[in-house]
Structures are given as structure tokens and as C-alpha cells.
Scaffold this active site. Structure first.
Site: not given
Lengths: 294, 313
Positions: B132, B169, B196, B221, B270
Site C-alpha cells: 500500500c 506479504k 502479492n 493468476g 487466489g
């Protein structure tokens, strides 16, 4: 007006993920009509709900499901029918399916159209193949004693879907095309004011492109009647986990939230959607940035 | 079917199997529970929780890419109060083990979240989403700078009871992931979650402009799996005792096994959930089969196994 959801009492609710099989695939005007044997889904399906299809087979490089509103759900045959147009490679894959081919289907998804408890004249408005969910809705409304007035619009005649069927399920049918190739030249919203007056419609139902829904919701507001609009937002998962299919919707508390069209829609009350702000983030949205970006 | 025992010890937390959901791909478990029993997973990792309600970004928020997708959701969520009142109790009552992902825009926000989550019942672990921007430091992403990353992790660690592991993470968008890993471990992280998303852009063929409302988005993905495996490999090679949760494009039981072989103790599924909402539970059973087929009795036996050939870089 009080409303109820049209899922039959005692019927199972919630979506299923099933290995479906293609029954048939054929043309319907400029569109394709796909019939799938999808065990267990039809009996749970209400008008306006949708199904999310995996495309490209088990090892597909296309990860996102393609969502389609359900045109017909037949509990006796255990089949679902969807209508689609070939846009890009996902729908191109669907267009090559043959009877017997497997397709992974999740459905039924989303909230169905709310039905009135009392008989009331209803105006059902569809653009292009957005008319698909309106036929089963028309049947349910008829079963409740509602007069049904269908308005089908498209840019040109082959882009209309279901005109012949419309004659069977509706009390009146009005067709518009932008090029005038059939019916009234213009858009569906051009004919609405006059139709509302003539039919004394007490409720609008609509499914189609965002611009059409916005115009229908505005027409409904002009006549001070309720509208139920099914949106066609781009979705990744269809089941409520990815947060991509959001649009600004006003909640019961009067505040705007970015709201998932897959689980809180696709059907929304027309006066709850901030149509002008779709694709943006209204500054008064709950949790909107106050200075820094997100 | 097999005599494989999938249970693991993840930094002192006993899990029935090493398969979790990845943050942001399973909300807080409720939606997926329609398709399988979320209590049968190793754990549910929540979407990143922030202090305040957050609208996220305008749409379009996603673009499909080859074997992956870009997203620019912008951490839409209800905020910590709603999470603690509604979502965490549901997960606990459901019998699921919960890893709470937290995210902030300043060090103090992470610390406050850590204190409140750490004081709540039913938290198996905390995952710190440090990808972030730091509003207090020119919007620099915490995860991309060893000093900022370690500051956040130290602040979180101070607020959380010692029995709750803290996983940082990591972002793959760094020059040297081992340096970041070393820095957050020194700051008190119990383990690492990797990876991430990678930052990317897609351009619309009709508008000839970026597809995403946020312009850039995170790539996830199967397309990113080799990158994720490389990160796990490098960090495990440098710090073989650090517990690692492997994340990145896991679609099948063998994909999960690959991460264990590279050095992960557990894995997260995920983006593939969007393709197959049953994927996490399917990966659990496929992983058991993959282990049994190769004569292994438990996931722990294979952690880092690929390094044992002596061919590390």
C-alpha cells in the site's frame, strides 16, 4: 408497494456449480441461443437471475467467467437457455460449442426481479438481447394477474430478440429500431411516455445497456412509478468475492455505496442507482477518498 | 483414498492442511461457503481490512489478461468495526481458521488494526499487506522499501500477542526480494507470504486508453506463478528456517506442490477462485493425491525438497 421475490416457497436457494452439457446451439437473429443441461439450477431460478460460464475448457487461459442473464429455465428438462453475441474470444469459444460438450456453470446468481403482490399493469422494456430475461418475467407477472406490455428495441431488426415470443406472452408489444427497419423508428424510451398513459402502467421492468436503463429509470421517475432495472456490469467472478462489478447505489440509509451488481443486483430499483455516476466514484460515496488516492 | 496426512504446523499454528484462500479473492469466506465448507480449508485469509470503510476505485476494475487478470479494486471494504462485528464472528462460528489480512496507509493505522485484531477471538494469524502507498512518505509503497517495510512490521508485531504469528506479504516488484525478506524478519515477522500482485497495464482495443479506472493494476493468476515460485525459491534458499506461505497462480494440486517443493510450508489459492469457486477445496484433495503418487506421507516432508538436488542458483 410490497413485493416478494419469485422463488417458489420451499424451493432451494443459492447457486450451484455444475458440470453442464450443451444440448443445442443455434442462431436467433444476430444472436446465438445456447441450451444447456445444468442439473438442479433451473428449479432455483427466478426471472432476472444469471449464470456464470467458464470458457475455454479446464486449462483455459481465460480465467474470468462470462455472465449471462437466463432466458429460460426449464425445471422439468433441467435446462437453462442463454442468449449471447460474439464479442471477443470468450464468446467466440462459446459459439464453437457442439451438443454434448461440457461447460462449467455456476447459477442461478444474483437477485431476481421483484414481483408486485397486487395485479398491476407492467411495462417491460428490453434493449437488444437484454430482452432475454423479460419473457419468463412476463409469464410470472401474468400468473399474478398483471397486464404485461412489452417494449423491445434495438439498433436494427436483426438485433431484436424474441419478437415472435413477445406476441405470445404480452398483452401489447411495441417494437422500436433506430434505423426504422421495423416497428417505430427511434429508441425504446421515445415511446414510453405515450405507452404509460395508454396502458396505465404502474411499474417498469428493464434490462439492457446502461444508457437505456438510465433513460427508463428517468421515465419511471417522471411518471412517479417504480422501476426494476437489471444491469449488465462486467464481472470477474459473478459470486460476490472479487468486487469488480460495482456501481454507485443508494442504500436504505440514503447513503451511496459501491455496490456489487452480482449479489446485490443485477436487478436494482431504478431510483437507487446513481446512473449519471456509473463508472465514476461520487465524492459522497461511503469511504470515498478525502485527499490521498486509493 | 491415501494415507497422506495433510496437517501442518505453520509457525506454531496447527492447520488441517496447507491450503488457504488468498487475500482479496474470497471476501470473508461467506460467499464461497455456498460451494464448499470453508472450515475444511487450512485457513481462510480475509480480504485486507482497513481502519475505515473504503469505497475502492472507479470501474472498470479488472481486465482479463493471458492466464491472469489485472485488478484495481482499491481495497474496497467496510472497515475494521464491521469486520469484527460481522465477518470474524461468522468465520469463528463456522469453525474456520482465520488469517486476518490488514492494510493501512500509515504506520499508525497498521498498529491500530493489529491491536484490535490481535485482541479478538478466533484469529489464527495476521497477514500484513504492505503493498500500500504510505501517505506519510510521498505515497511510496511500504513493500518496496526495506526500511518502510520493517517499520510497519515492527509496529504490528508490538501490538499482537506473541502466540499469534505475523506474516508479512511481500511484493515481487522489488530489485532484491531477499533483502526485503531479511528486513521484515529482523523487524519481528514470524513468516512471509509471497507474492502479492505485479503491477501492470492493459489498453482497451476500442478506446485506445488504459482499461482500468485506476490505470495500473495488480497482475495475478497462473501467469505470475513462475515469478512467485522464484521468489519463494530465493528466500527459502537464503533463509531456510523462515515459514513461507506460497501464493501466485495456484490452480491445481501440483501447482501447490511446486510451491512446497520450492520452500513454502503452506499455500494460498487466489485468482483461480474467480474461474472455479470450488478451487481451494479441489486443490486440497489434488495435493493429497500428488503427494501420495510420489510416496510422500505429509506436506512437511516436501518443503524445500527441490533445493536438495544441489542445483540452487
Amino acid at each position: 408497494m410490497t413485493v416478494t421475490h419469485p422463488v417458489a416457497a420451499g424451493a432451494q436457494s443459492g447457486p450451484l456449480q455444475v458440470p453442464a452439457e450443451v444440448v443445442s446451439l443455434g442462431p436467433a437473429g444476430d444472436y446465438l441461443l445456447l441450451t444447456l443441461s445444468a442439473p438442479g439450477i433451473a428449479e432455483r431460478t427466478g426471472p432476472g437471475q444469471f449464470a456464470a460460464l467458464a470458457v475455454g475448457g479446464p486449462q483455459s487461459s481465460m480465467l474470468l467467467r462470462r455472465s449471462f442473464s437466463i432466458y429460460r429455465a426449464d425445471p422439468d428438462a433441467d435446462t437453462l437457455e442463454i442468449v449471447f453475441a460474439v464479442h471477443r474470444k470468450g464468446t467466440a469459444w462459446l459459439a464453437e460449442l457442439r451438443p454434448g460438450d461440457p461447460v462449467d456453470v455456476v447459477g442461478p446468481l444474483g437477485r431476481p426481479f421483484e414481483l408486485p403482490d397486487q395485479p398491476v399493469a407492467c411495462m417491460l422494456v428490453g434493449g437488444g438481447y437484454g430482452t432475454a430475461p423479460l419473457f419468463s418475467l412476463a409469464q410470472r407477472l401474468h400468473d399474478r394477474g398483471c397486464a404485461v406490455h412489452l417494449v423491445l428495441g434495438a439498433t436494427t431488426e436483426p438485433r431484436l430478440f424474441g419478437v415472435a415470443e413477445a406476441e405470445r406472452v404480452a398483452d401489447t408489444v411495441t417494437v422500436t429500431t433506430e434505423d426504422g427497419s421495423t416497428g417505430v423508428r427511434g429508441r425504446v424510451t421515445d415511446v414510453l411516455p405515450d405507452l404509460v398513459t395508454r396502458t396505465h402502467a404502474g411499474r417498469f421492468y428493464a434490462c439492457g445497456p446502461m444508457g437505456m436503463l438510465r433513460a427508463v429509470a428517468a421515465a419511471a421517475a417522471d411518471h412517479a412509478i417504480g422501476s426494476q432495472c437489471a444491469v449488465e456490469e462486467a464481472m470477474a467472478c459473478g459470486v460476490g468475492v472479487c468486487m469488480t462489478c460495482v456501481l454507485p447505489v443508494i442504500g436504505d440509509d440514503g447513503r451511496t455505496r459501491m455496490t456489487r451488481s452480482c449479489v446485490d443486483g443485477p436487478v436494482f430499483a431504478g431510483d437507487r442507482v446513481r446512473w449519471d455516476a456509473v463508472g465514476t466514484l461520487p465524492p459522497d460515496t461511503v469511504g470515498a477518498p478525502t485527499g490521498g488516492g486509493q | 483414498m491415501t494415507d497422506v496426512d495433510l496437517s501442518i504446523d505453520l509457525a506454531g499454528v496447527a492447520l488441517p492442511n496447507p491450503v488457504m484462500t488468498a487475500s482479496g479473492c474470497a471476501a470473508a469466506g461467506r460467499e464461497l461457503d455456498q460451494f464448499f465448507d470453508v472450515a475444511e480449508l487450512g485457513a481462510v485469509v480475509t480480504k485486507s481490512i482497513m481502519r475505515d470503510p473504503r469505497s475502492g476505485r472507479p470501474t472498470p476494475r479488472m481486465a482479463e489478461t493471458p492466464s491472469g487478470m489485472l485488478n484495481s479494486i482499491g481495497l474496497q471494504g467496510p472497515g475494521i468495526d464491521s469486520f469484527l462485528a460481522n465477518d470474524l464472528p461468522w468465520l469463528t462460528q463456522r469453525g474456520a481458521r482465520t488469517v486476518v489480512s490488514i492494510a493501512g496507509s500509515a504506520v499508525g493505522e497498521y498498529a491500530e488494526l493489529a491491536r484490535r485484531v490481535g485482541a479478538s477471538a478466533g484469529v489464527s494469524a495476521i497477514e500484513v499487506n504492505i503493498s500500500c502507498p504510505n501517505v506519510e512518505n510521498r505515497g511510496l509503497v511500504f513493500a518496496c522499501d526495506p526500511a518502510q517495510a520493517s517499520t510497519v512490521v515492527a509496529a504490528v508485531r508490538r501490538e499482537v500477542p506473541t502466540e499469534i504469528p505475523v506474516f508479512a506479504k511481500l511484493s515481487p516488484d522489488v530489485t532484491d526480494i531477499v533483502a526485503i525478506a531479511d528486513s521484515v524478519m529482523s523487524a519481528g515477522a514470524t513468516g512471509l507470504s509471497m507474492i502479492n500482485t505485479l503491477l501492470g497495464i492493459a489498453i482497451d482495443p476500442d478506446t485506445l486508453r488504459p482499461v482500468l479506472g485506476g490505470v495500473t493494476g495488480g497482475l495475478s493468476g497462473p501467469a505470475v506463478r513462475p515469478v512467485a515460485l522464484r521468489c519463494v525459491w530465493q528466500v527459502h534458499a537464503a533463509m531456510p528456517d523462515v515459514p513461507i506461505i506460497g501464493i501466485g497462480g495456484i490452480r491445481t494440486g501440483f501447482d501447490a506442490l511446486e510451491f512446497l517443493l520450492a520452500g513454502a510450508t503452506a499455500v494460498q489459492v487466489g485468482t483461480v477462485i474467480f474461474h472455479d469457486p470450488s478451487a481451494p477445496i479441489r486443490v486440497v484433495s489434488e495435493l493429497a493425491t500428488e503427494l501420495a503418487d510420489r510416496g510422500f506421507k505429509s506436506p512437511a516432508e516436501v518443503v524445500g525438497f527441490a533445493h536438495r538436488s544441489g542445483d540452487a542458483e
